[in-house]
Design a protein around this motif. Structure first.
Motif, PDB file in Angstrom:
ATOM      1  N   PRO A   1     -37.644  -3.493 -42.793  1.00  0.00           N
ATOM      2  CA  PRO A   1     -38.097  -2.204 -41.381  1.00  0.00           C
ATOM      3  C   PRO A   1     -37.920  -3.032 -39.898  1.00  0.00           C
ATOM      4  N   GLY A   2     -36.526  -2.178 -39.237  1.00  0.00           N
ATOM      5  CA  GLY A   2     -36.573  -2.955 -37.408  1.00  0.00           C
ATOM      6  C   GLY A   2     -35.538  -4.179 -37.223  1.00  0.00           C
ATOM      7  N   SER A   3     -35.144  -4.631 -38.922  1.00  0.00           N
ATOM      8  CA  SER A   3     -34.130  -5.940 -38.124  1.00  0.00           C
ATOM      9  C   SER A   3     -32.607  -4.861 -38.428  1.00  0.00           C
ATOM     10  N   THR A   4     -31.693  -5.930 -38.141  1.00  0.00           N
ATOM     11  CA  THR A   4     -30.337  -4.851 -38.664  1.00  0.00           C
ATOM     12  C   THR A   4     -29.688  -4.392 -39.143  1.00  0.00           C
ATOM     13  N   VAL A   5     -30.448  -5.238 -40.464  1.00  0.00           N
ATOM     14  CA  VAL A   5     -28.940  -4.410 -41.555  1.00  0.00           C
ATOM     15  C   VAL A   5     -29.681  -3.306 -42.186  1.00  0.00           C
ATOM     16  N   PHE A   6     -31.313  -3.583 -41.552  1.00  0.00           N
ATOM     17  CA  PHE A   6     -31.638  -2.184 -42.111  1.00  0.00           C
ATOM     18  C   PHE A   6     -31.810  -1.207 -41.244  1.00  0.00           C
ATOM     19  N   GLU A   7     -31.810  -0.877 -39.888  1.00  0.00           N
ATOM     20  CA  GLU A   7     -31.167  -0.108 -38.816  1.00  0.00           C
ATOM     21  C   GLU A   7     -30.060   0.025 -39.350  1.00  0.00           C
ATOM     22  N   ALA A   8     -28.481  -0.480 -39.810  1.00  0.00           N
ATOM     23  CA  ALA A   8     -27.761  -0.616 -39.606  1.00  0.00           C
ATOM     24  C   ALA A   8     -27.231   0.799 -40.765  1.00  0.00           C
ATOM     25  N   THR A   9     -28.008   0.625 -42.417  1.00  0.00           N
ATOM     26  CA  THR A   9     -27.942   1.173 -43.028  1.00  0.00           C
ATOM     27  C   THR A   9     -28.101   2.733 -43.078  1.00  0.00           C
ATOM     28  N   ALA A  10     -29.178   2.584 -42.248  1.00  0.00           N
ATOM     29  CA  ALA A  10     -30.287   4.185 -41.830  1.00  0.00           C
ATOM     30  C   ALA A  10     -29.118   5.064 -40.981  1.00  0.00           C
ATOM     31  N   ARG A  11     -29.151   4.360 -40.054  1.00  0.00           N
ATOM     32  CA  ARG A  11     -27.554   4.839 -38.924  1.00  0.00           C
ATOM     33  C   ARG A  11     -26.498   5.246 -40.159  1.00  0.00           C
ATOM     34  N   ARG A  12     -26.156   4.367 -41.336  1.00  0.00           N
ATOM     35  CA  ARG A  12     -24.785   4.743 -42.286  1.00  0.00           C
ATOM     36  C   ARG A  12     -25.756   5.927 -43.016  1.00  0.00           C
ATOM     37  N   LEU A  13     -26.531   6.166 -43.317  1.00  0.00           N
ATOM     38  CA  LEU A  13     -27.437   7.547 -43.734  1.00  0.00           C
ATOM     39  C   LEU A  13     -27.515   8.396 -43.708  1.00  0.00           C
ATOM     40  N   ALA A  14     -28.156   8.057 -42.090  1.00  0.00           N
ATOM     41  CA  ALA A  14     -28.285   9.419 -41.391  1.00  0.00           C
ATOM     42  C   ALA A  14     -26.979  10.115 -41.187  1.00  0.00           C
ATOM     43  N   ALA A  15     -25.481   9.457 -41.336  1.00  0.00           N
ATOM     44  CA  ALA A  15     -24.492  10.087 -40.686  1.00  0.00           C
ATOM     45  C   ALA A  15     -24.220  10.937 -41.623  1.00  0.00           C
ATOM     46  N   LEU A  16     -24.681  10.116 -43.247  1.00  0.00           N
ATOM     47  CA  LEU A  16     -24.235  11.006 -44.202  1.00  0.00           C
ATOM     48  C   LEU A  16     -24.796  12.359 -44.511  1.00  0.00           C
ATOM     49  N   CYS A  17     -25.724  12.404 -44.242  1.00  0.00           N
ATOM     50  CA  CYS A  17     -26.673  13.315 -44.266  1.00  0.00           C
ATOM     51  C   CYS A  17     -26.370  14.499 -43.000  1.00  0.00           C
ATOM     52  N   ARG A  18     -25.720  14.184 -42.615  1.00  0.00           N
ATOM     53  CA  ARG A  18     -25.111  14.868 -41.683  1.00  0.00           C
ATOM     54  C   ARG A  18     -23.510  15.291 -41.587  1.00  0.00           C
ATOM     55  N   ASP A  19     -22.674  14.473 -42.212  1.00  0.00           N
ATOM     56  CA  ASP A  19     -21.815  14.781 -42.962  1.00  0.00           C
ATOM     57  C   ASP A  19     -21.734  15.418 -44.501  1.00  0.00           C
ATOM     58  N   ARG A  20     -23.046  15.595 -45.003  1.00  0.00           N
ATOM     59  CA  ARG A  20     -22.360  15.785 -46.463  1.00  0.00           C
ATOM     60  C   ARG A  20     -23.443  17.431 -46.370  1.00  0.00           C
ATOM     61  N   ARG A  21     -24.300  17.473 -44.622  1.00  0.00           N
ATOM     62  CA  ARG A  21     -24.914  18.787 -44.707  1.00  0.00           C
ATOM     63  C   ARG A  21     -26.383  18.796 -45.749  1.00  0.00           C
ATOM     64  N   VAL A  22     -26.738  17.562 -45.725  1.00  0.00           N
ATOM     65  CA  VAL A  22     -27.908  17.079 -46.579  1.00  0.00           C
ATOM     66  C   VAL A  22     -29.349  18.142 -45.787  1.00  0.00           C
ATOM     67  N   ASP A  23     -30.259  18.736 -46.341  1.00  0.00           N
ATOM     68  CA  ASP A  23     -31.493  19.140 -46.752  1.00  0.00           C
ATOM     69  C   ASP A  23     -32.107  18.457 -47.041  1.00  0.00           C
ATOM     70  N   ALA A  24     -32.354  17.839 -48.097  1.00  0.00           N
ATOM     71  CA  ALA A  24     -33.803  17.329 -48.270  1.00  0.00           C
ATOM     72  C   ALA A  24     -33.135  15.408 -49.187  1.00  0.00           C
ATOM     73  N   ILE A  25     -34.402  14.787 -49.093  1.00  0.00           N
ATOM     74  CA  ILE A  25     -34.032  12.794 -49.881  1.00  0.00           C
ATOM     75  C   ILE A  25     -35.037  12.854 -50.839  1.00  0.00           C
ATOM     76  N   ALA A  26     -34.566  13.315 -52.094  1.00  0.00           N
ATOM     77  CA  ALA A  26     -35.524  12.609 -53.344  1.00  0.00           C
ATOM     78  C   ALA A  26     -35.107  10.699 -53.557  1.00  0.00           C
ATOM     79  N   VAL A  27     -36.177  10.359 -53.902  1.00  0.00           N
ATOM     80  CA  VAL A  27     -36.078   8.875 -53.345  1.00  0.00           C
ATOM     81  C   VAL A  27     -37.404   8.575 -53.576  1.00  0.00           C
ATOM     82  N   THR A  28     -37.323   6.700 -54.594  1.00  0.00           N
ATOM     83  CA  THR A  28     -38.410   6.375 -54.895  1.00  0.00           C
ATOM     84  C   THR A  28     -39.437   6.553 -53.882  1.00  0.00           C
ATOM     85  N   GLY A  29     -41.027   5.827 -54.072  1.00  0.00           N
ATOM     86  CA  GLY A  29     -41.882   6.429 -53.045  1.00  0.00           C
ATOM     87  C   GLY A  29     -42.410   4.583 -53.154  1.00  0.00           C
ATOM     88  N   PRO A  30     -42.769   5.292 -52.086  1.00  0.00           N
ATOM     89  CA  PRO A  30     -43.202   3.548 -50.710  1.00  0.00           C
ATOM     90  C   PRO A  30     -44.357   3.102 -52.249  1.00  0.00           C
TER      91      PRO A  30
END
Length: 234
Positions: free
Chosen positions: A110-139
């Motif tokens: 978390p906080g690394s260049t790769v992590f942040e770039a991937t998070a931004r890519r996923l955030a854009a996907l959420c906007r483009d596909r109008r995502v309301d909820a994410i299901a993901v493995t737990g921490p």
């Protein structure tokens, strides 16, 4: 969690505030989408509310490789298997999974260049596909990629510039502690999860030699999926 009873509040998905949500499923590895969220994928797709499936890692760590060609062949195979599994769960018209291609078992911090770039890519996907909820493995799932996926989903939700709820699903661990709400999907019809899981032959058979072998029966015990929310309605 009910303050009066101390019991975890449980709702059926179709009776919850997220019954009309558009769902994005994030799987650390190809096969986790079927094991932990296959029923959610099926139910959301039937309702026309599956925004997509994302596979975080390239999956190459399940087997040792004698050369780069062997590794590349496994990555290609696991991509094909993931696409086949999603189609079996969501129908032939389902969008192909999005592959983020992180190295298997070598998650970005978390906080690394790769992590942040991937998070931004996923955030854009959420906007483009109008995502309301994410299901993901737990921490708390006992695998570094599962934990990284959880961190990444929460970071992406925070960057999405739209309300995105994050739910945990369990693959290998126990129910996450500290959850406030539990959501259950409808049960899959008999045999569907097994049919989808059989797409992942690289993980079920010795086609790539000695390596990880999925315990098939372990992943087929539940007909429904259970999603956990750490903030009940936040």
């Amino acid at each position: 969690m009910s303050e009066k009873t101390g019991r975890l509040a449980t709702l059926a998905l179709e009776r919850s505030p997220w019954r009309s949500a558009r769902w994005l499923v994030i799987a650390p590895h190809a096969d986790d989408e079927t094991l932990g969220a296959g029923a959610l994928i099926h139910q959301a797709a039937e309702a026309g509310r599956l925004a997509g499936v994302v596979i975080l890692t390239d999956g190459a760590g399940s087997h040792d490789h004698s050369n780069a060609a062997s590794r590349a062949r496994l990555i290609r195979t696991r991509r094909l298997e993931a696409g086949r599994a999603v189609r079996r769960l969501a129908g032939d018209a389902a969008a192909a999974p999005v592959f983020l291609d992180w190295p298997d078992a070598q998650p970005a911090s978390p906080g690394s260049t790769v992590f942040e770039a991937t998070a931004r890519r996923l955030a854009a996907l959420c906007r483009d596909r109008r995502v309301d909820a994410i299901a993901v493995t737990g921490p708390d799932d006992p695998h570094c990629d599962h934990q990284a996926a959880a961190q990444l989903a929460r970071r992406a939700a925070g960057l999405a510039r739209r309300p995105v709820a994050v739910f945990d699903y369990v693959v290998w661990g126990a129910a996450p502690p500290g959850s406030k709400l539990r959501i259950t999907t409808r049960p899959l019809r008999a045999g569907l999860r097994a049919y989808a899981l059989s797409s992942h032959q690289s993980q079920l058979t010795p086609m790539f030699g000695q390596g990880f072998r999925l315990e098939k029966e372990r992943g087929l015990r539940a007909a429904s999926d259970t999603l956990y929310r750490r903030d009940a309605y936040g």
